[in-house]
Design an enzyme around this catalytic site. Sequence first.
Site, PDB file in Angstrom:
ATOM      1  N   GLY A  89      15.652 -52.219  42.941  1.00 50.45           N
ATOM      2  CA  GLY A  89      15.154 -50.923  43.706  1.00 50.45           C
ATOM      3  C   GLY A  89      16.192 -50.854  44.940  1.00 50.45           C
ATOM      4  O   GLY A  89      16.803 -51.513  45.058  1.00 50.45           O
ATOM      5  N   VAL A 120      18.802 -52.561  46.091  1.00 49.23           N
ATOM      6  CA  VAL A 120      20.346 -52.965  45.866  1.00 49.23           C
ATOM      7  C   VAL A 120      21.802 -52.405  46.941  1.00 49.23           C
ATOM      8  O   VAL A 120      22.569 -52.963  47.327  1.00 49.23           O
ATOM      9  CB  VAL A 120      20.949 -51.365  44.761  1.00 49.23           C
ATOM     10  CG1 VAL A 120      21.336 -50.653  45.375  1.00 49.23           C
ATOM     11  CG2 VAL A 120      20.353 -51.792  44.245  1.00 49.23           C
ATOM     12  N   GLU A 121      20.731 -51.681  48.229  1.00 46.02           N
ATOM     13  CA  GLU A 121      21.251 -51.306  50.033  1.00 46.02           C
ATOM     14  C   GLU A 121      21.913 -52.792  50.135  1.00 46.02           C
ATOM     15  O   GLU A 121      22.667 -53.417  50.979  1.00 46.02           O
ATOM     16  CB  GLU A 121      20.239 -50.390  50.225  1.00 46.02           C
ATOM     17  CG  GLU A 121      20.302 -49.100  49.876  1.00 46.02           C
ATOM     18  CD  GLU A 121      18.822 -48.615  51.651  1.00 46.02           C
ATOM     19  OE1 GLU A 121      19.719 -47.667  50.665  1.00 46.02           O
ATOM     20  OE2 GLU A 121      18.406 -49.340  51.704  1.00 46.02           O
ATOM     21  N   HIS A 149      38.009 -25.795  53.004  1.00 42.77           N
ATOM     22  CA  HIS A 149      38.765 -26.383  52.467  1.00 42.77           C
ATOM     23  C   HIS A 149      39.807 -27.314  52.585  1.00 42.77           C
ATOM     24  O   HIS A 149      40.823 -26.393  53.599  1.00 42.77           O
ATOM     25  CB  HIS A 149      39.738 -25.505  51.213  1.00 42.77           C
ATOM     26  CG  HIS A 149      40.991 -26.036  50.991  1.00 42.77           C
ATOM     27  ND1 HIS A 149      40.882 -27.401  49.803  1.00 42.77           N
ATOM     28  CD2 HIS A 149      42.580 -26.582  50.831  1.00 42.77           C
ATOM     29  CE1 HIS A 149      41.950 -27.419  49.035  1.00 42.77           C
ATOM     30  NE2 HIS A 149      42.471 -27.004  49.939  1.00 42.77           N
TER      31      HIS A 149
END
Length: 475
Positions: A183, A187-188, A455
Site C-alpha cells: 500500500g 511503497v513510500e 514554456h
Amino acid sequence: MPTKPYDLLVLGGGSAGFNAARVARDEFGKRVAIVDGARELGGLCILRGCMPSKTLLWMTEVLHLAQKGKTFGLHIPVARPDIRAMHARKKKIIAEFADYRARAMNSGKYDLYRANARFIDPHTVELNDDKRTRISAKKILIATGSRVSTPPIHGLADTPHWTSDDVLDLNFIPKSVIVLGGGIIAVELTQYLRRLGVRVTLIQRSPNILRDHSPEASAVIQQALRDEGVELFTHTRIEKIAQTKRGVRVTFAHTHNGATKSVAREAAHLFNALGREPNTAGLNLAAAGVRLTPAGRIRANRHQQTTTPHIYAGGDVCGPNDIVHLAIAQGELAARHAFLPSTRPPRIPAILSSAHLLNVVFTDPALATIGLLESQLRAKKIPFIAASYPYNDHGKTILMDANAGYVKVLADPKRGRILGAEIVGRDAGELIHIFSTPLIMRATVHDMLRAPWYHPTIAEIITYPLEELAEKTNQ
Ligand SMILES: Cc1cc2nc3c(=O)[nH]c(=O)nc-3n(C[C@H](O)[C@H](O)[C@H](O)COP(=O)(O)OP(=O)(O)OC[C@H]3O[C@@H](n4cnc5c(N)ncnc54)[C@H](O)[C@@H]3O)c2cc1C
Ligand SMILES: NC(=O)c1ccc[n+]([C@@H]2O[C@H](COP(=O)([O-])OP(=O)(O)OC[C@H]3O[C@@H](n4cnc5c(N)ncnc54)[C@H](O)[C@@H]3O)[C@@H](O)[C@H]2O)c1
C-alpha cells in the site's frame, strides 16, 4: 463531581478533532472540551504520518539526485546519508509543527483532558485518569483515528516487527528489511529505506502494488522501485513468518506466469505495512449506540452523524479514506452541522464527494489522481474519453532526466468536461492540483486550454492530452 455539560466534546485531538473544536469555538462561540490520551499532542499527520514521512522522503530525494550527479555533468564525489543528522532534522521540524498545534490546544479556548475516554452513556464519557473523571456534552465528535493492524498471519504477532512509527524514527541504517504489504505506506517507506542503502524486499498480496490505483500507474512505480534495486514480489500469499538468529524469515507462495512456487526470504528486520484499522476498541461504543460498518469503521451519514445522531465521527475512525484534508473537512462539517439550525444544515464540501477524490503517493516518480479513475467510470457506466502523454516525450522532463510516467486526462465525450486525471511522474503530487479547480468548477478541456501555460514547464505537458480531447469533443 461531573462537570457542567459541554456544547461539544471532541474525542481525539488530531486533524479531524482539532478542526472540529476550532470551528465550534471560533465560528459558533461554543464551550468545547478535547480529550486526547496520547503522550504527545499533534495527531498522526504531524507526529507519525504525513509530515515526518515527507520530511524524510524529501531528504532521500535530494540524496538520490546528488548521487545521479554524473547524469547532469556534475562531479559530486560522495553523496551519502548521515542518518543521525537526518533524524535530528526531522525531529526538529516535527517538534516545531507539534508545538504549534499543542499551543493552539492549550490556548485556553478549549478544556483539554490528557486521557483516554470511554462511553458510559450517549452523552457521557469516563476518562482513564486517576479521578475517573466523567465528562458530559450535548454533542460529541469521535475522532480517535487509526492504528496499525496486525492481520492473523502465521508467526507475525510472535515475531518482532516494525511499524511505520519505527521506520520513521530510525537513527541508524538497517542492513536489510522485509516490507510486508504494497500500500502507500509500504511503497513510500520502501523507497526511503532503499535510498538510504538498505537491502529491501517488498511482498505484496495482490497482482500489483498500490492496488487501488490503475495497473498502468502502479507498473511505473513498480519498475522505478525495481530499477533502484528493490526486490519486489507481487501476487503472493504469506505462509509463515519466523524469527531467526539473524533476524526474520518470511515464507510465501508466489505466483508468476501462472505457476505458483514457495519462496523464502531473510532479512535483519521486518516491517509490517499491512494496513491500518480504526481506533474504536476501548471506546465502549455500545453504551452510546454507535454502530460500525462491516469493515469496522464508525458508520456515519453525509453530515458525519453516527447511528446516534448527536454523536458525530470524523477522520480515519470513519473513513472511507485515510487522507488528512478529508479528515479536516469532516471535522469541520460535523461541527457546523452540530451547531447550525436544523433548518439550515451546512453545505457538504465538494471535496468529500468520491467524484472529487484527490490522492497522492509521494514516491519518485510520484503517483497522483483526482476525480474518478477509468475503472470507476466503467463500473458506473459513465461515458468518457481519455488521452495521455508520456513524460519521455516532453522537453522539460527530458532535460530533467525525469522520463518515467505520463499524464492522463478523462473527460466527458460531449462537452469535454473534466472527470478525472492521473499523473505518474516527477512532481505529480504538485501538478495534479492543476485539475482541482476545473474539476470542482465543472470546467471543460476547452476552458483549461484557454488558460496560459508557461514554456518550458512540466505543467505544460498537460496541454497535450487536453488538446487531443478538445479535438474529440464538440465545443
Ligand atoms: C506513515 C503515514 C504517512 C501518511 N502520509 C499522509 C500524507 O502524506 N497525506 C495524507 O493526506 N495522509 C497521510 N497519512 C494519513 C493521515 O495521517 C491520517 O489520515 C490523518 O492524520 C488522520 O487524522 P485523524 O484526526 O482521523 O486521526 P489522528 O490524527 O490519529 O488523531 C486521533 C487522536 O485520537 C487520540 N485517541 C485515540 N483513542 C482515544 C481515546 N479513546 N480517547 C481519547 N483520545 C484518543 C489519539 O491520541 C490521537 O491524537 C499518513 C499516515 C501514515 C501512518
Ligand atoms: N501519501 C498519502 O496520502 C498517504 C501516505 C501514507 C498513508 N496514507 C493513508 O494511510 C492509510 C493506511 O496505509 P497502508 O499502506 O498501511 O494501508 P493499505 O490498506 O493501503 O495497504 C495495505 C497493503 O497491505 C496488503 N496486504 C494486506 N494484507 C496482506 C497479506 N496478508 N499479505 C500480503 N499483503 C497484504 C494490501 O494488499 C495493501 O496493499 C492509507 O489508506 C492511506 O490513505 C496516505
